[in-house]
Design a protein around this motif. Structure first.
Motif, short mmCIF file in Angstrom:
data_model
loop_
_atom_site.label_atom_id
_atom_site.label_comp_id
_atom_site.label_asym_id
_atom_site.label_seq_id
_atom_site.Cartn_x
_atom_site.Cartn_y
_atom_site.Cartn_z
N GLU A 69 -2.58 -0.35 -5.44
CA GLU A 69 -1.49 -1.17 -4.93
C GLU A 69 -0.79 -0.47 -3.76
O GLU A 69 -0.45 -1.11 -2.75
CB GLU A 69 -0.49 -1.47 -6.05
CG GLU A 69 0.67 -2.34 -5.63
CD GLU A 69 0.27 -3.72 -5.14
OE1 GLU A 69 1.06 -4.32 -4.39
OE2 GLU A 69 -0.82 -4.22 -5.48
N ARG A 72 -3.05 -0.85 -0.79
CA ARG A 72 -3.02 -2.23 -0.30
C ARG A 72 -1.75 -2.49 0.51
O ARG A 72 -1.80 -3.04 1.61
CB ARG A 72 -3.11 -3.22 -1.46
CG ARG A 72 -3.23 -4.68 -1.03
CD ARG A 72 -3.12 -5.65 -2.20
NE ARG A 72 -1.83 -5.60 -2.86
CZ ARG A 72 -0.70 -6.12 -2.37
NH1 ARG A 72 -0.70 -6.71 -1.20
NH2 ARG A 72 0.43 -6.04 -3.04
N ARG A 73 -0.60 -2.04 -0.02
CA ARG A 73 0.66 -2.24 0.71
C ARG A 73 0.67 -1.47 2.02
O ARG A 73 1.18 -1.97 3.03
CB ARG A 73 1.85 -1.79 -0.15
CG ARG A 73 2.24 -2.82 -1.17
CD ARG A 73 3.60 -2.49 -1.76
NE ARG A 73 3.51 -2.63 -3.20
CZ ARG A 73 4.05 -1.84 -4.09
NH1 ARG A 73 4.75 -0.79 -3.70
NH2 ARG A 73 3.91 -2.06 -5.35
N GLU A 76 -1.42 -3.44 4.44
CA GLU A 76 -0.68 -4.63 4.89
C GLU A 76 0.38 -4.24 5.92
O GLU A 76 0.55 -4.92 6.93
CB GLU A 76 -0.01 -5.32 3.70
CG GLU A 76 -0.95 -6.13 2.86
CD GLU A 76 -0.25 -6.78 1.67
OE1 GLU A 76 0.96 -6.51 1.42
OE2 GLU A 76 -0.92 -7.56 0.97
N ALA A 77 1.09 -3.14 5.67
CA ALA A 77 2.12 -2.70 6.62
C ALA A 77 1.50 -2.30 7.95
O ALA A 77 2.03 -2.62 9.02
CB ALA A 77 2.91 -1.53 6.03
#
Length: 127
Positions: A69, A72-73, A76-77
């Motif tokens: 997670e 993934r974050r 995305e950022a």
């Protein structure tokens, strides 16, 4: 190390060391720490009663999921400011990797070498 254990069946420390391209001693020490933290348990090796394999506990699986997670974050950022066109470029590059520079289709063996090949009891990166 947790990710490698999570992505396979329980592993012998020596096999894990080969996959990580490190010596066995640091893997054994790290496994001991992961075991003390409750992330890993040692289970009997069904192929050799003298040997043990490392297997994730529920806490270890939770830790792997938290790491996924966070990655993934982070991705995305990192990609948040990319335009749809920019986001499409890498996909186009990867889609084109199934052909040679002359545009002819690659054979399966040339396009996708096997990540691991068996060598005795060890798994190596040779394909």
């Amino acid at each position: 190390m947790l990710r490698h254990i999570a992505e396979s069946e329980p592993l012998r420390p020596g096999v894990l060391a080969v996959r990580l391209s490190v010596e066995a001693c640091p893997v054994t020490r790290q496994l001991r720490q992961l075991e003390q933290a409750g992330h890993v348990v040692r289970v009997p090796d069904p192929e050799d009663r003298r040997a043990q394999r490392a297997q994730l506990t529920e806490a270890g699986l939770d830790a792997v999921e938290r790491m996924r997670e966070v990655r993934r974050r982070g991705m995305e950022a990192a990609l948040a400011t990319w335009s749809p066109e920019d986001l499409g470029r890498p996909a186009g590059l990867f889609a084109g990797s199934s052909t040679t520079s002359s545009g002819t289709p690659r054979s399966r063996s040339a396009a996708a070498p096997r990540p691991y090949a068996r060598h005795g009891d060890l798994i190596t990166g040779a394909g």
